[in-house]
Design a protein around this motif. Structure first.
Motif, PDB file in Angstrom:
ATOM      1  N   TRP A 122      70.665  40.162  31.520  1.00 47.67           N
ATOM      2  CA  TRP A 122      69.110  41.070  32.032  1.00 47.67           C
ATOM      3  C   TRP A 122      69.472  42.079  31.235  1.00 47.67           C
ATOM      4  O   TRP A 122      68.241  42.734  30.629  1.00 47.67           O
ATOM      5  CB  TRP A 122      68.591  40.786  33.749  1.00 47.67           C
ATOM      6  N   GLN A 123      70.652  43.065  31.090  1.00 46.75           N
ATOM      7  CA  GLN A 123      70.694  44.249  30.732  1.00 46.75           C
ATOM      8  C   GLN A 123      70.746  44.707  29.108  1.00 46.75           C
ATOM      9  O   GLN A 123      70.121  45.339  28.686  1.00 46.75           O
ATOM     10  CB  GLN A 123      71.963  44.942  31.423  1.00 46.75           C
ATOM     11  N   ILE A 124      71.339  42.917  28.641  1.00 46.72           N
ATOM     12  CA  ILE A 124      71.425  43.406  26.949  1.00 46.72           C
ATOM     13  C   ILE A 124      69.924  42.790  27.149  1.00 46.72           C
ATOM     14  O   ILE A 124      69.456  43.225  25.407  1.00 46.72           O
ATOM     15  CB  ILE A 124      72.024  41.705  26.344  1.00 46.72           C
ATOM     16  N   ALA A 125      68.894  42.306  27.613  1.00 46.91           N
ATOM     17  CA  ALA A 125      67.527  42.311  26.997  1.00 46.91           C
ATOM     18  C   ALA A 125      67.479  43.373  26.806  1.00 46.91           C
ATOM     19  O   ALA A 125      66.429  44.024  26.567  1.00 46.91           O
ATOM     20  CB  ALA A 125      66.913  40.808  27.903  1.00 46.91           C
ATOM     21  N   PHE A 126      67.100  44.182  27.919  1.00 47.36           N
ATOM     22  CA  PHE A 126      66.886  45.528  28.377  1.00 47.36           C
ATOM     23  C   PHE A 126      67.040  46.366  27.104  1.00 47.36           C
ATOM     24  O   PHE A 126      66.192  47.674  26.944  1.00 47.36           O
ATOM     25  CB  PHE A 126      67.093  45.582  30.238  1.00 47.36           C
ATOM     26  N   PHE A 127      68.677  45.905  26.964  1.00 41.01           N
ATOM     27  CA  PHE A 127      68.966  47.144  25.581  1.00 41.01           C
ATOM     28  C   PHE A 127      68.121  47.160  25.013  1.00 41.01           C
ATOM     29  O   PHE A 127      67.861  48.331  23.676  1.00 41.01           O
ATOM     30  CB  PHE A 127      70.423  47.082  25.944  1.00 41.01           C
ATOM     31  N   GLY A 128      67.753  46.217  23.936  1.00 36.33           N
ATOM     32  CA  GLY A 128      67.101  44.756  22.686  1.00 36.33           C
ATOM     33  C   GLY A 128      65.853  46.013  23.301  1.00 36.33           C
ATOM     34  O   GLY A 128      65.123  46.583  21.882  1.00 36.33           O
ATOM     35  N   MET A 129      65.475  45.808  24.175  1.00 40.26           N
ATOM     36  CA  MET A 129      63.872  46.876  23.851  1.00 40.26           C
ATOM     37  C   MET A 129      64.138  48.446  24.286  1.00 40.26           C
ATOM     38  O   MET A 129      62.875  48.904  23.307  1.00 40.26           O
ATOM     39  CB  MET A 129      62.844  46.137  25.110  1.00 40.26           C
ATOM     40  N   THR A 130      64.972  48.694  25.027  1.00 38.83           N
ATOM     41  CA  THR A 130      65.243  49.842  24.419  1.00 38.83           C
ATOM     42  C   THR A 130      65.254  50.392  23.754  1.00 38.83           C
ATOM     43  O   THR A 130      65.251  52.242  22.876  1.00 38.83           O
ATOM     44  CB  THR A 130      66.588  50.338  25.441  1.00 38.83           C
ATOM     45  N   ILE A 131      66.209  49.859  22.525  1.00 38.87           N
ATOM     46  CA  ILE A 131      66.441  50.283  20.905  1.00 38.87           C
ATOM     47  C   ILE A 131      65.306  50.287  20.412  1.00 38.87           C
ATOM     48  O   ILE A 131      65.042  51.047  19.117  1.00 38.87           O
ATOM     49  CB  ILE A 131      68.000  49.513  20.399  1.00 38.87           C
ATOM     50  N   ALA A 132      64.566  49.001  20.683  1.00 36.24           N
ATOM     51  CA  ALA A 132      63.848  49.196  19.993  1.00 36.24           C
ATOM     52  C   ALA A 132      62.381  49.751  19.982  1.00 36.24           C
ATOM     53  O   ALA A 132      61.280  50.254  18.661  1.00 36.24           O
ATOM     54  CB  ALA A 132      62.863  47.562  20.280  1.00 36.24           C
ATOM     55  N   GLU A 133      62.127  50.659  20.997  1.00 31.81           N
ATOM     56  CA  GLU A 133      61.324  51.770  21.368  1.00 31.81           C
ATOM     57  C   GLU A 133      61.735  53.262  20.658  1.00 31.81           C
ATOM     58  O   GLU A 133      61.094  54.513  20.368  1.00 31.81           O
ATOM     59  CB  GLU A 133      61.132  51.867  22.758  1.00 31.81           C
ATOM     60  N   MET A 134      63.395  53.479  20.503  1.00 32.03           N
ATOM     61  CA  MET A 134      64.088  54.257  19.897  1.00 32.03           C
ATOM     62  C   MET A 134      63.641  54.842  18.335  1.00 32.03           C
ATOM     63  O   MET A 134      63.110  55.495  17.951  1.00 32.03           O
ATOM     64  CB  MET A 134      65.763  54.531  20.079  1.00 32.03           C
ATOM     65  N   PHE A 135      63.937  53.247  18.021  1.00 31.40           N
ATOM     66  CA  PHE A 135      64.026  53.258  16.301  1.00 31.40           C
ATOM     67  C   PHE A 135      63.299  52.008  15.587  1.00 31.40           C
ATOM     68  O   PHE A 135      63.391  50.940  15.746  1.00 31.40           O
ATOM     69  CB  PHE A 135      65.472  53.102  16.209  1.00 31.40           C
ATOM     70  N   PRO A 136      61.366  52.688  16.440  1.00 34.67           N
ATOM     71  CA  PRO A 136      60.510  51.982  15.699  1.00 34.67           C
ATOM     72  C   PRO A 136      60.857  51.726  14.334  1.00 34.67           C
ATOM     73  O   PRO A 136      60.350  52.147  13.542  1.00 34.67           O
ATOM     74  CB  PRO A 136      59.627  52.766  16.202  1.00 34.67           C
ATOM     75  N   ASP A 137      59.950  50.155  13.839  1.00 28.80           N
ATOM     76  CA  ASP A 137      59.799  50.077  12.481  1.00 28.80           C
ATOM     77  C   ASP A 137      60.966  49.547  11.605  1.00 28.80           C
ATOM     78  O   ASP A 137      61.755  49.124  10.483  1.00 28.80           O
ATOM     79  CB  ASP A 137      58.855  50.244  12.146  1.00 28.80           C
ATOM     80  N   GLN A 138      62.779  49.510  12.621  1.00 30.42           N
ATOM     81  CA  GLN A 138      63.581  49.813  11.971  1.00 30.42           C
ATOM     82  C   GLN A 138      64.128  48.408  11.817  1.00 30.42           C
ATOM     83  O   GLN A 138      64.447  47.596  13.198  1.00 30.42           O
ATOM     84  CB  GLN A 138      64.546  50.879  12.419  1.00 30.42           C
ATOM     85  N   TRP A 139      64.848  47.975  11.539  1.00 33.98           N
ATOM     86  CA  TRP A 139      65.181  46.406  11.092  1.00 33.98           C
ATOM     87  C   TRP A 139      66.356  46.118  12.476  1.00 33.98           C
ATOM     88  O   TRP A 139      66.055  45.008  12.729  1.00 33.98           O
ATOM     89  CB  TRP A 139      66.137  45.696   9.990  1.00 33.98           C
ATOM     90  N   PHE A 140      67.095  47.319  12.179  1.00 34.11           N
ATOM     91  CA  PHE A 140      68.587  46.942  13.543  1.00 34.11           C
ATOM     92  C   PHE A 140      68.268  47.511  14.643  1.00 34.11           C
ATOM     93  O   PHE A 140      68.864  46.546  15.731  1.00 34.11           O
ATOM     94  CB  PHE A 140      69.851  48.298  12.993  1.00 34.11           C
ATOM     95  N   ALA A 141      66.760  48.025  14.718  1.00 31.58           N
ATOM     96  CA  ALA A 141      66.172  47.831  16.251  1.00 31.58           C
ATOM     97  C   ALA A 141      65.265  46.378  16.610  1.00 31.58           C
ATOM     98  O   ALA A 141      64.651  46.688  17.904  1.00 31.58           O
ATOM     99  CB  ALA A 141      65.481  49.352  16.115  1.00 31.58           C
ATOM    100  N   GLU A 142      65.313  45.804  15.435  1.00 34.64           N
ATOM    101  CA  GLU A 142      64.278  44.776  16.704  1.00 34.64           C
ATOM    102  C   GLU A 142      65.075  43.958  17.310  1.00 34.64           C
ATOM    103  O   GLU A 142      65.982  43.958  17.389  1.00 34.64           O
ATOM    104  CB  GLU A 142      64.049  43.191  15.238  1.00 34.64           C
ATOM    105  N   PRO A 143      64.313  43.745  18.770  1.00 38.06           N
ATOM    106  CA  PRO A 143      64.932  43.845  20.108  1.00 38.06           C
ATOM    107  C   PRO A 143      66.137  42.753  19.869  1.00 38.06           C
ATOM    108  O   PRO A 143      67.509  42.803  20.357  1.00 38.06           O
ATOM    109  CB  PRO A 143      64.218  42.692  20.971  1.00 38.06           C
TER     110      PRO A 143
END
Length: 444
Positions: A116-137
Motif C-alpha cells: 500500500w505504501q509503495i503505491a502511495f509512493f508512486g503517486m507522490t513521486i508522480a505529483e512531484m515530477f509531472p510528465d517525467q518518465w521516471f515519475a510514472e507511477p
C-alpha cells in the motif's frame, strides 16, 4: 550458519550479542524514524478537522504518551533478552503460537501495508515530477520499492543509517511547516483561534485517532530495542524517540492543515496541497517522501523478522520474497482491496501486547514459577492455550466496546483475561501450556 550482523541474517532468530548492542541515542533515533511518516503527519491534519490547534496538540501529547508507555514494556523485554518481538512470543504463546504471530506480521506489514505504501509512493513521486518518465507511477513504484527492499535487506544497520539522516530532516520539516503556518496566518494567536475545518470531535476522540495510527509500531518495539545495551536503556530510548517523533509530526501536520484550510481528499487530509498553499517548496516534498521510505522499510523489516521465526530460510531471501509480493500487489493496483482485511487482522494485534506483558511480569514468574530464556536448548511449549484464547476474546470484546480507545481496551482486557484464566487453570491443575519443543542450534 555464521550468524553475524555483517551478513543479512541480523540475529533474526538468536539474541543480539552484547558486543553488537548500540547506544541509547542510536536506538532512540531508529525508533523515532518508525513514527515519522506521511500517515503520522496526515493524522495531525485529521485532528484539526474536528479540534482546534490547542486540543490537537494535547491529543498528540496524550496519545503518544500512551503509546510510549506500552512501547516501554515491549521494548524493555526486547532489550533484556536481545530478541525480536516474534521470538518473545515463543515464550508467551508457545512455539507454534509464535508462528501464527509471525505469519500475521508477514501478511500485514511485510506484504499488505508495504504494498500500500509503495503505491502511495508512486503517486507522490508522480505529483512531484509531472510528465517525467521516471515519475510514472509504476516506474516510481519499482525503483522506490527496490530502494526500500535494499534498506530492509541490510537489517538494523540499514535502518539506523537511514534514520540518522531522515530524523533530523523531518524535524526540520516539522519546525519549518509550523513556522510557515504561523507566517501564513499572521500570528501564533491566529493559529490557536482558527476554527476546525469539519464537524467538532472531543479531545478523547482525538487521542483515539493518535493511538490508532501508531499502536502497531509500539507493540513491535522489541524489533528495535533488542539492540539496546540494557533493558531500561532500550525501553526508555525507544519510547522517547517514538514519543518525540510522533508529537513533532502530528503537531506539524495539524498546523499546516489548519493554516491552509484546503479541502480534504475524501476523508484524507490533503497535506501536499496544504504544504503548497502555505509556501513550502520542493525540498519539503522531498523530505516527506524520505520519511515515507523510512516507514515502509520498517514495515518490511518487521514482516521479515516475523516470517523468519516460522520458516528456516535466510532472512535476506524472506525480505526479497515479501518485498516482491508487496510490490506486485501495488503494480497490479489491488492494494486498496487488502485494507479492510488488514484492518480486521489489526483488531487482534493490540491484545497480543497485553498478553505478552502479563506473561512476562506476572504469569510466568508468579503463577508458573518460570523465567524467560532463549537460545539453543531452550524448551518452549508448543501452544499456550490460555494466551491464545485471551488474545482472541480480548480482540472480540474490545472491538464491540463503544467507549474508550479500542486498542487500549483490547490491551487491558487481554492483560486481565490472561492472568485470570492462567490463575484458574493453574489452581485446577489444568495444563494450558501444551506440548514441548526444544530449540536447536539454528533456532529451530
Amino acid at each position: 550458519m555464521n550468524n553475524k550482523s555483517t551478513n543479512f541474517e541480523d540475529y533474526s532468530i538468536s539474541p543480539v550479542p552484547a558486543d553488537q548492542r548500540k547506544s541509547t541515542l542510536n536506538v532512540s533515533i531508529t525508533s523515532c524514524a518508525w513514527i515519522i511518516s506521511l500517515s503520522t503527519i496526515f493524522t495531525g491534519g485529521a485532528l484539526v478537522a474536528g479540534l482546534d490547534f490547542q486540543n490537537a496538540v494535547l491529543a498528540a501529547i496524550f496519545g503518544m504518551l500512551i503509546l510510549a508507555v506500552i512501547g516501554y514494556f515491549q521494548g524493555w523485554m526486547g532489550a533484556k533478552y536481545g530478541v525480536s518481538t516474534t521470538m518473545l512470543t515463543r515464550q508467551a504463546f508457545g512455539r507454534y503460537g509464535a508462528n501464527l504471530f509471525g505469519v500475521l506480521l508477514a501478511l500485514t506489514m511485510g506484504i499488505g501495508w508495504f504494498g500500500w505504501q509503495i503505491a502511495f509512493f508512486g503517486m507522490t513521486i508522480a505529483e512531484m515530477f509531472p510528465d517525467q518518465w521516471f515519475a510514472e507511477p509504476r516506474i516510481a513504484m519499482i525503483w522506490g520499492g527496490t530502494l526500500m527492499i535494499l534498506t530492509a535487506l541490510i537489517g538494523y544497520r540499514g535502518l539506523a543509517i537511514l534514520s540518522m539522516i531522515a530524523v533530523p530532516l523531518v524535524a526540520i520539516l516539522s519546525v519549518w511547516g509550523l513556522a510557515e503556518a504561523v507566517n501564513h496566518l499572521g500570528s501564533w494567536n491566529a493559529l490557536f483561534t482558527t476554527e476546525p475545518t469539519g464537524d467538532p470531535i472531543t479531545l478523547f476522540a482525538g487521542i483515539t485517532i493518535v493511538v490508532g495510527n501508531a499502536v502497531a509500531g509500539a507493540i513491535v518495539f522489541a524489533d528495535v530495542t533488542r539492540y539496546g545495551k540494557t533493558a531500561k536503556k532500550g525501553g526508555f530510548a525507544a519510547s522517547i524517540g517514538y514519543f518525540l517523533g510522533g508529537v513533532f509530526c502530528v503537531v506539524a501536520g495539524a498546523a499546516m492543515a489548519l493554516a491552509a484550510q484546503v479541502p480534504a481528499l475524501g476523508s484524507t487530509p490533503n497535506i501536499p496541497a496544504a504544504m503548497s498553499q502555505i509556501g513550502l517548496g520542493f525540498f519539503a516534498f522531498l523530505i516527506l517522501v524520505f520519511a515515507q521510505w523510512t516507514t515502509n522499510d520498517n514495515n518490511l523489516y518487521t514482516g521479515s523478522l516475523g516470517l523468519r521465526n516460522v520458516i528456516n530460510v535466510r532472512k535476506s531471501v524472506i525480505v526479497v520474497l515479501l518485498g516482491v509480493l508487496g510490490l506486485g500487489i501495488a503494480l497490479i493496483g489491488i492494494q486498496d482491496y487488502f485494507v479492510p482485511f488488514l484492518n480486521a487482522l489489526g483488531t487482534y494485534v493490540p491484545p497480543i501486547a497485553g498478553v505478552m506483558i502479563a506473561d512476562h511480569w506476572i504469569v510466568k514468574p508468579k503463577i508458573l514459577q518460570k523465567s524467560y530464556q532463549f537460545g539453543e536448548g531452550t524448551t518452549y511449549a508448543k501452544w499456550n492455550i490460555a494466551a491464545i484464547i485471551s488474545t482472541v476474546l480480548a480482540g472480540i470484546i474490545g472491538s464491540q466496546l463503544h467507549i474508550g480507545i479500542t486498542a487500549i481496551n483490547s490491551i487491558i482486557i487481554g492483560f486481565v483475561l490472561y492472568i485470570v484464566i492462567a490463575y484458574i487453570l493453574k489452581k485446577t491443575n489444568i495444563n494450558f501450556e501444551v506440548g514441548k519443543k526444544s530449540e536447536q542450534t539454528n533456532g529451530f
